[in-house]
Design a protein around this motif. Structure first.
Motif, PDB file in Angstrom:
ATOM      1  N   PRO A  77       0.861  -1.288  -0.034  1.00 52.60           N
ATOM      2  CA  PRO A  77       0.029   0.184  -0.017  1.00 52.60           C
ATOM      3  C   PRO A  77       0.960   1.381   0.050  1.00 52.60           C
ATOM      4  CG  PRO A  77      -0.842  -1.685   1.413  1.00 52.60           C
ATOM      5  CD  PRO A  77       0.342  -2.185   0.940  1.00 52.60           C
ATOM      6  N   ALA A  78       1.862   1.463   0.899  1.00 51.75           N
ATOM      7  CA  ALA A  78       2.820   2.447   0.851  1.00 51.75           C
ATOM      8  C   ALA A  78       3.362   2.804  -0.313  1.00 51.75           C
ATOM      9  CB  ALA A  78       4.131   2.206   1.640  1.00 51.75           C
ATOM     10  N   TYR A  79       3.867   1.712  -1.371  1.00 57.56           N
ATOM     11  CA  TYR A  79       4.318   1.803  -2.714  1.00 57.56           C
ATOM     12  C   TYR A  79       3.230   2.414  -3.614  1.00 57.56           C
ATOM     13  CZ  TYR A  79       6.695   1.130  -7.195  1.00 57.56           C
ATOM     14  OH  TYR A  79       7.275   1.339  -8.383  1.00 57.56           O
ATOM     15  N   LEU A  80       1.900   1.925  -3.363  1.00 55.60           N
ATOM     16  CA  LEU A  80       0.845   2.027  -4.615  1.00 55.60           C
ATOM     17  C   LEU A  80       0.285   3.570  -4.089  1.00 55.60           C
ATOM     18  CD1 LEU A  80      -1.328  -1.113  -4.019  1.00 55.60           C
ATOM     19  CD2 LEU A  80       0.182  -0.510  -6.022  1.00 55.60           C
ATOM     20  N   LEU A  81       0.322   4.224  -2.788  1.00 56.90           N
ATOM     21  CA  LEU A  81       0.194   5.546  -2.656  1.00 56.90           C
ATOM     22  C   LEU A  81       1.176   6.543  -3.368  1.00 56.90           C
ATOM     23  CD1 LEU A  81      -0.814   5.349   1.215  1.00 56.90           C
ATOM     24  CD2 LEU A  81      -2.248   5.978  -0.422  1.00 56.90           C
ATOM     25  N   ASN A  82       2.121   6.005  -3.745  1.00 63.48           N
ATOM     26  CA  ASN A  82       3.335   6.913  -4.332  1.00 63.48           C
ATOM     27  C   ASN A  82       3.010   7.001  -6.010  1.00 63.48           C
ATOM     28  OD1 ASN A  82       4.186   8.196  -2.060  1.00 63.48           O
ATOM     29  ND2 ASN A  82       5.479   6.403  -1.659  1.00 63.48           N
ATOM     30  N   LEU A  83       2.418   6.064  -6.440  1.00 59.07           N
ATOM     31  CA  LEU A  83       2.284   6.036  -7.704  1.00 59.07           C
ATOM     32  C   LEU A  83       1.015   6.873  -8.333  1.00 59.07           C
ATOM     33  CD1 LEU A  83       2.845   2.091  -8.748  1.00 59.07           C
ATOM     34  CD2 LEU A  83       4.331   3.963  -9.355  1.00 59.07           C
ATOM     35  N   GLN A  84       1.380   8.150  -8.326  1.00 59.17           N
ATOM     36  CA  GLN A  84       0.410   9.071  -8.689  1.00 59.17           C
ATOM     37  C   GLN A  84       0.576  10.007 -10.008  1.00 59.17           C
ATOM     38  OE1 GLN A  84      -0.225  11.904  -5.219  1.00 59.17           O
ATOM     39  NE2 GLN A  84      -0.623  10.152  -3.889  1.00 59.17           N
ATOM     40  N   LEU A  85      -0.285  10.249 -10.566  1.00 58.09           N
ATOM     41  CA  LEU A  85      -0.301  10.681 -11.976  1.00 58.09           C
ATOM     42  C   LEU A  85       1.002  11.836 -11.800  1.00 58.09           C
ATOM     43  CD1 LEU A  85      -0.724  10.934 -15.065  1.00 58.09           C
ATOM     44  CD2 LEU A  85      -2.810  12.485 -14.312  1.00 58.09           C
ATOM     45  N   GLY A  86       1.874  11.872 -12.842  1.00 56.69           N
ATOM     46  CA  GLY A  86       2.936  12.786 -12.889  1.00 56.69           C
ATOM     47  C   GLY A  86       4.016  12.407 -11.881  1.00 56.69           C
ATOM     48  N   ALA A  87       3.981  11.478 -11.034  1.00 57.80           N
ATOM     49  CA  ALA A  87       5.272  11.610 -10.253  1.00 57.80           C
ATOM     50  C   ALA A  87       6.344  10.800 -10.713  1.00 57.80           C
ATOM     51  CB  ALA A  87       4.820  10.352  -8.955  1.00 57.80           C
ATOM     52  N   SER A  88       7.674  11.203 -10.368  1.00 56.41           N
ATOM     53  CA  SER A  88       8.686  10.599 -10.876  1.00 56.41           C
ATOM     54  C   SER A  88       9.212   9.259 -10.801  1.00 56.41           C
ATOM     55  CB  SER A  88       9.911  11.740 -10.769  1.00 56.41           C
ATOM     56  OG  SER A  88       9.747  13.065 -10.917  1.00 56.41           O
ATOM     57  N   ARG A  89       9.758   8.474 -11.630  1.00 56.61           N
ATOM     58  CA  ARG A  89      10.039   7.200 -11.504  1.00 56.61           C
ATOM     59  C   ARG A  89      11.735   7.248 -11.333  1.00 56.61           C
ATOM     60  NH1 ARG A  89       6.846   2.781 -12.231  1.00 56.61           N
ATOM     61  NH2 ARG A  89       4.627   3.317 -12.772  1.00 56.61           N
ATOM     62  N   TYR A  90      12.091   6.332 -10.671  1.00 55.79           N
ATOM     63  CA  TYR A  90      13.585   6.517 -10.229  1.00 55.79           C
ATOM     64  C   TYR A  90      14.384   5.266 -10.687  1.00 55.79           C
ATOM     65  CZ  TYR A  90      12.667  10.567  -7.811  1.00 55.79           C
ATOM     66  OH  TYR A  90      12.201  11.798  -7.510  1.00 55.79           O
ATOM     67  N   ASP A  91      15.611   5.296 -11.275  1.00 57.10           N
ATOM     68  CA  ASP A  91      16.540   4.064 -11.561  1.00 57.10           C
ATOM     69  C   ASP A  91      17.406   3.971 -10.554  1.00 57.10           C
ATOM     70  OD1 ASP A  91      18.505   6.059 -11.915  1.00 57.10           O
ATOM     71  OD2 ASP A  91      18.637   5.835 -14.215  1.00 57.10           O
ATOM     72  N   LEU A  92      18.350   2.911 -10.785  1.00 57.51           N
ATOM     73  CA  LEU A  92      19.167   2.420  -9.683  1.00 57.51           C
ATOM     74  C   LEU A  92      20.219   3.438  -9.140  1.00 57.51           C
ATOM     75  CD1 LEU A  92      20.178  -1.290 -10.512  1.00 57.51           C
ATOM     76  CD2 LEU A  92      18.448  -0.226  -8.786  1.00 57.51           C
ATOM     77  N   SER A  93      20.500   4.317 -10.113  1.00 56.10           N
ATOM     78  CA  SER A  93      21.532   5.509  -9.709  1.00 56.10           C
ATOM     79  C   SER A  93      20.671   6.560  -8.931  1.00 56.10           C
ATOM     80  CB  SER A  93      22.154   5.981 -10.939  1.00 56.10           C
ATOM     81  OG  SER A  93      21.246   6.679 -11.938  1.00 56.10           O
ATOM     82  N   GLY A  94      19.402   6.745  -8.906  1.00 49.64           N
ATOM     83  CA  GLY A  94      18.680   7.583  -8.138  1.00 49.64           C
ATOM     84  C   GLY A  94      18.187   8.732  -9.071  1.00 49.64           C
ATOM     85  N   ALA A  95      18.580   8.488 -10.516  1.00 43.98           N
ATOM     86  CA  ALA A  95      18.361   9.733 -11.489  1.00 43.98           C
ATOM     87  C   ALA A  95      16.693   9.371 -11.813  1.00 43.98           C
ATOM     88  CB  ALA A  95      18.965   9.549 -12.540  1.00 43.98           C
ATOM     89  N   ILE A  96      15.960  10.452 -12.213  1.00 39.74           N
ATOM     90  CA  ILE A  96      14.579  10.395 -12.763  1.00 39.74           C
ATOM     91  C   ILE A  96      14.584   9.617 -14.211  1.00 39.74           C
ATOM     92  CG2 ILE A  96      12.732  11.558 -13.543  1.00 39.74           C
ATOM     93  CD1 ILE A  96      13.367  13.895 -11.434  1.00 39.74           C
ATOM     94  N   ALA A  97      13.837   8.884 -14.009  1.00 41.96           N
ATOM     95  CA  ALA A  97      13.852   7.662 -15.493  1.00 41.96           C
ATOM     96  C   ALA A  97      12.184   7.710 -16.008  1.00 41.96           C
ATOM     97  CB  ALA A  97      14.239   6.290 -15.111  1.00 41.96           C
ATOM     98  N   GLY A  98      11.646   8.875 -15.891  1.00 42.10           N
ATOM     99  CA  GLY A  98      10.439   9.040 -16.509  1.00 42.10           C
ATOM    100  C   GLY A  98       9.316   9.357 -15.312  1.00 42.10           C
ATOM    101  N   GLY A  99       8.229   9.349 -15.793  1.00 41.14           N
ATOM    102  CA  GLY A  99       7.024   9.558 -14.723  1.00 41.14           C
ATOM    103  C   GLY A  99       5.937   8.509 -14.758  1.00 41.14           C
ATOM    104  N   VAL A 100       5.191   8.591 -13.785  1.00 41.66           N
ATOM    105  CA  VAL A 100       3.992   7.764 -13.734  1.00 41.66           C
ATOM    106  C   VAL A 100       2.769   8.040 -14.640  1.00 41.66           C
ATOM    107  CG1 VAL A 100       2.318   6.940 -12.114  1.00 41.66           C
ATOM    108  CG2 VAL A 100       4.588   7.292 -11.282  1.00 41.66           C
ATOM    109  N   SER A 101       2.651   7.048 -15.593  1.00 40.47           N
ATOM    110  CA  SER A 101       1.600   7.513 -16.340  1.00 40.47           C
ATOM    111  C   SER A 101       0.142   7.596 -15.961  1.00 40.47           C
ATOM    112  CB  SER A 101       1.670   6.456 -17.738  1.00 40.47           C
ATOM    113  OG  SER A 101       1.387   5.093 -17.039  1.00 40.47           O
TER     114      SER A 101
END
Length: 166
Positions: free
Chosen positions: A63-87
């Motif tokens: 649930p904690a992860y699902l709460l953070n999947l909101q439209l426009g939120a940033s997705r992160y890769d292993l290096s901590g860099a932004i790798a796109g957004g939540v569709s």
């Protein structure tokens, strides 16, 4: 001896939290990049792909992860860099899964409450069906009869003493 799926998943989860604490934060997880499992397989060569996928599936279903999947939120890769957004689709699916989890939790609580009530009703019915023990009568103490006081005469009695003669 082979390791169980549950213990293997717990071991991998602990390794992910230790190695990438910013990404795998238990109290505030961040959306992970799509296909992050491929990067993880390269970084963790001893891990089998099905076990890693299972671990990530468990992580991303919380649930904690699902709460953070909101439209426009940033997705992160292993290096901590932004790798796109939540569709929008991913946000909708996350919202639906979260609602389903809440409904399941509510149904479990209701079932638990109902089971407790049924158990109490069964216990009450069982107690009512049990014959109540008959208490023996309390022994009566035998009282010794006390003499009745003598009736008082209605006229006063005068007692006279004789005088001695000298």
């Amino acid at each position: 001896m082979t390791e169980s799926k549950r213990s293997a998943s717990a071991r991998i989860r602990a390794a992910l939290i230790e190695r990438w604490p910013a990404l795998f934060n238990t109290s505030a997880p961040v959306p992970l990049s799509i296909g992050i499992h491929e990067s993880l397989l390269q970084e963790m060569p001893g891990v089998m792909e099905p076990t890693l996928r299972n671990t990530l599936c468990q992580w991303c279903s919380r649930p904690a992860y699902l709460l953070n999947l909101q439209l426009g939120a940033s997705r992160y890769d292993l290096s901590g860099a932004i790798a796109g957004g939540v569709s929008e689709e991913a946000a909708t699916v996350a919202s639906e899964r979260l609602a389903a989890l809440k409904a399941q939790a509510k149904a479990r609580e209701e079932a638990k409450r109902h089971a407790v009530q049924e158990e109490k009703a069964r216990a009450d019915a069982k107690a009512a069906a049990q014959p109540k023990p008959i208490k023996p009568p309390k022994p009566v103490k035998a009282e010794t009869p006390q003499p009745k006081p003598a009736a008082k005469p209605s006229t006063p009695i005068v007692i006279m003493k004789k005088r001695r003669s000298q």
